[in-house]
Design an enzyme around this catalytic site. Structure first.
Site, PDB file in Angstrom:
ATOM      1  N   GLY A  10       0.826  -1.207   0.000  1.00  0.00           N
ATOM      2  CA  GLY A  10       0.000   0.000   0.000  1.00  0.00           C
ATOM      3  C   GLY A  10       0.861   1.258   0.000  1.00  0.00           C
ATOM      4  N   ASP A  31       0.374  -8.790   2.110  1.00  0.00           N
ATOM      5  CA  ASP A  31      -0.626  -7.988   1.390  1.00  0.00           C
ATOM      6  C   ASP A  31      -1.538  -8.912   0.591  1.00  0.00           C
ATOM      7  OD1 ASP A  31      -0.378  -4.657   0.558  1.00  0.00           O
ATOM      8  OD2 ASP A  31      -1.891  -5.907  -0.410  1.00  0.00           O
ATOM      9  N   ASN A  32      -2.801  -8.540   0.485  1.00  0.00           N
ATOM     10  CA  ASN A  32      -3.738  -9.341  -0.319  1.00  0.00           C
ATOM     11  C   ASN A  32      -3.910  -8.754  -1.724  1.00  0.00           C
ATOM     12  OD1 ASN A  32      -5.278  -7.094   0.137  1.00  0.00           O
ATOM     13  ND2 ASN A  32      -6.952  -8.144   1.183  1.00  0.00           N
ATOM     14  N   PHE A  33      -3.256  -7.641  -1.994  1.00  0.00           N
ATOM     15  CA  PHE A  33      -3.297  -6.975  -3.307  1.00  0.00           C
ATOM     16  C   PHE A  33      -4.710  -6.616  -3.773  1.00  0.00           C
ATOM     17  CE2 PHE A  33       0.930  -8.752  -3.123  1.00  0.00           C
ATOM     18  CZ  PHE A  33       1.691  -7.691  -3.583  1.00  0.00           C
ATOM     19  N   ASP A  56      -4.460 -12.844   2.769  1.00  0.00           N
ATOM     20  CA  ASP A  56      -5.436 -11.956   3.392  1.00  0.00           C
ATOM     21  C   ASP A  56      -5.322 -12.044   4.918  1.00  0.00           C
ATOM     22  OD1 ASP A  56      -8.286 -10.730   2.140  1.00  0.00           O
ATOM     23  OD2 ASP A  56      -8.202 -11.035   4.315  1.00  0.00           O
ATOM     24  N   TYR A 145     -15.782   4.192   9.541  1.00  0.00           N
ATOM     25  CA  TYR A 145     -14.330   4.084   9.409  1.00  0.00           C
ATOM     26  C   TYR A 145     -13.640   4.510  10.708  1.00  0.00           C
ATOM     27  CZ  TYR A 145      -9.573   5.327   8.017  1.00  0.00           C
ATOM     28  OH  TYR A 145      -8.216   5.435   7.953  1.00  0.00           O
ATOM     29  N   LYS A 149     -11.530   2.165  13.560  1.00  0.00           N
ATOM     30  CA  LYS A 149     -10.153   2.446  13.965  1.00  0.00           C
ATOM     31  C   LYS A 149     -10.055   2.621  15.480  1.00  0.00           C
ATOM     32  CE  LYS A 149      -7.561   2.584  10.180  1.00  0.00           C
ATOM     33  NZ  LYS A 149      -6.312   1.811  10.020  1.00  0.00           N
TER      34      LYS A 149
END
Lengths: 318, 318
Positions: A10, A31-33, A56, A145, A149
């Site tokens: 990312g 990373d799961n891309f 993932d 969101y 967090k």
């Protein structure tokens, strides 16, 4: 140190990976891309000290096996799509909260106890104190969101209390710079590429926001992890200034030499749960010796230069 | 009104059900009977205005169908087991956060927009201001339980912002009274039944806590739901006094006419994540006209009388 970095392909995490490698550390990138970009870790992949695991965070077996043997975790993977929380309310819970729980459990299973986490200034909801300090009045959450967090922050601090972990929690303003893939500079540039004659602006353009250059952000993370000694260390990361969305539009249009007609969608907020004013008090991290090197204006222009030089980044997103 | 009450066979919720029925409302009670007690709703079951649905909040189909046609939700179901969070870290996420998400989604699917929610004073972590007001400094979470409740609060306030819901969030101190099934009075009484000569006390006995009688708690909920008009209404619910654990032990032993040797496990906290001092500022709910009728001492003794008169409650738990 052998560092485990989630969301390694990312924007912010890939820059962090490069910095960790440059400092002589080993890195396992995970990373799961889904939003990560392979091109962001091209450099890292050339290093013998970098290992990439494509999986993932909801795959707990892959996670536990990949994290084994690491000394510290930098958990930056997230659903960072702030605007569309109400379109899929479970996504933030799953990608930000349950994923964080999985990371913590994988750490516990492997005896790893140190974690740095990318939180957000959105946890302050609509703050009442500016600049907003880390111990601002107890906020009322306005976005799924921000809430996911704050819930992930609390999981981490509960693991610090309950399992002897040490946590470094960073509440970011919006980050700018190389490998930037979403946010207002991206959106405005993409819209102006499609039609240079007009620019749709969400809200009234008077939203006041603070931004931070990605290398300044990473400086702060490295300094905090090295120097902060509490069990739970929470830091705001931002600039000692803010700008109006309209100002930023001015800088962008000046660089592009465009004079589009501005079309405001109206209202104080750009979207549901948007905070019309974000400005964080960063004296806590500054007291550790950190100083950002780039102003907001320099950050916006640097980001734009990066997008101009890397058209594939803009093309990669519809 | 037709009210939907989750955890309807639990301590506080079953008392709320009785009160709602007495006030002439219809009630759909929802409970999975994991900790709920059928005997607590024996009275309610005799009313034509009460319907019981025996199902789990993780069963979203059952939930959506049971909630249909209701006007308002009182979401009191929870994993209320504060002490053992670190024994099963996912339980609080599942029972308190995901269950709340399921309730909110079931409401959204059925066009229901009003929700009252039982949160906890534990969301303040180790508070720095006493008595603690609702807008106390941003807390650092110390328990998985407190964190799951703050995350559920934030989900509710995000649904208020994003979907036009109205929320009533109550941060309880420990509640005392009829149908009480867990907490310090229960534990001490159970231990003294087993061995009247000694009493193990978690921590140093100097923890300072506030308590509230269950009927006073329900008075406050009814008043708030009737009179509070904000989109998100957050209220502390507690007494304007606190007591030391040692004081409460004194009242209990006096009533039982016992003089056990006190054996302290030591330390400021009774368990991991325990807060050595809980004392909430309740002026916000008092400003709506609420006054509690029972002192902490009266509440402790009333609870003990209830347990003495209902030995099955103590026997129902190992």
């Amino acid at each position: 140190m052998k560092a485990f970095v989630t969301g390694a392909a990312g924007f912010i995490a890939s820059n962090l990976v490069d910095r960790l490698l440059a400092a002589g550390h080993s890195v396992v990138g995970y990373d799961n891309f889904v939003t990560g970009q392979r091109r962001f870790i091209e450099g890292a992949l050339k290093s013998a000290n970098f290992k990439l695991v494509e999986a993932d965070l909801l795959n707990t077996d892959a996670l536990r096996s990949a994290i084994a043997g690491c000394d510290m975790v930098f958990h930056l993977a997230a659903n960072a799509d702030v605007r569309f929380g109400t379109h899929h309310p479970f996504k933030d819970i799953e990608q930000n909260l349950i994923a964080t729980y999985n990371v913590l459990e994988a750490m516990r299973a492997n005896g790893i106890k140190k974690i740095a986490f990318s939180s957000t200034g959105s946890v302050y909801g609509e703050a009442k104190v500016f600049p907003t300090p880390e111990d601002a009045p107890f906020p009322v959450q306005t976005s799924l969101y921000g809430n996911s967090k704050i819930a992930a922050e609390g999981l981490i601090s509960s693991y610090c209390e309950g399992f002897g972990f040490q946590g470094f929690i960073f509440r970011f303003v919006s980050i700018l710079g190389e490998r930037y893939t979403h946010g207002h500079v991206f959106d405005f540039y993409q819209k102006l590429l499609a039609d240079p004659s007009k620019l749709e602006v969400l809200g009234n353009g008077k939203q006041r926001k603070s931004y931070l250059y990605v290398q300044d952000c990473i400086d702060a993370i490295m300094i905090a992890v090295e120097r902060a000694t509490d069990r739970v260390n929470i830091f705001n990361l931002g600039q000692d200034e803010y700008c109006e969305v309209n100002q930023s539009i001015g800088w962008i249009c000046e660089r592009l030499q465009l004079k589009p007609t501005l079309e405001y969608t109206g209202g104080e907020r750009g979207w549901i749960g948007d905070n019309p004013f974000i400005f964080l008090d960063c004296s806590r991290i500054r007291a550790l010796g950190w100083t950002p090197k780039m102003s907001i204006q320099q950050g916006v222009v640097t980001t734009l230069e990066y997008l101009i030089a890397n058209p594939w980044v803009v093309e990669a997103r519809p």
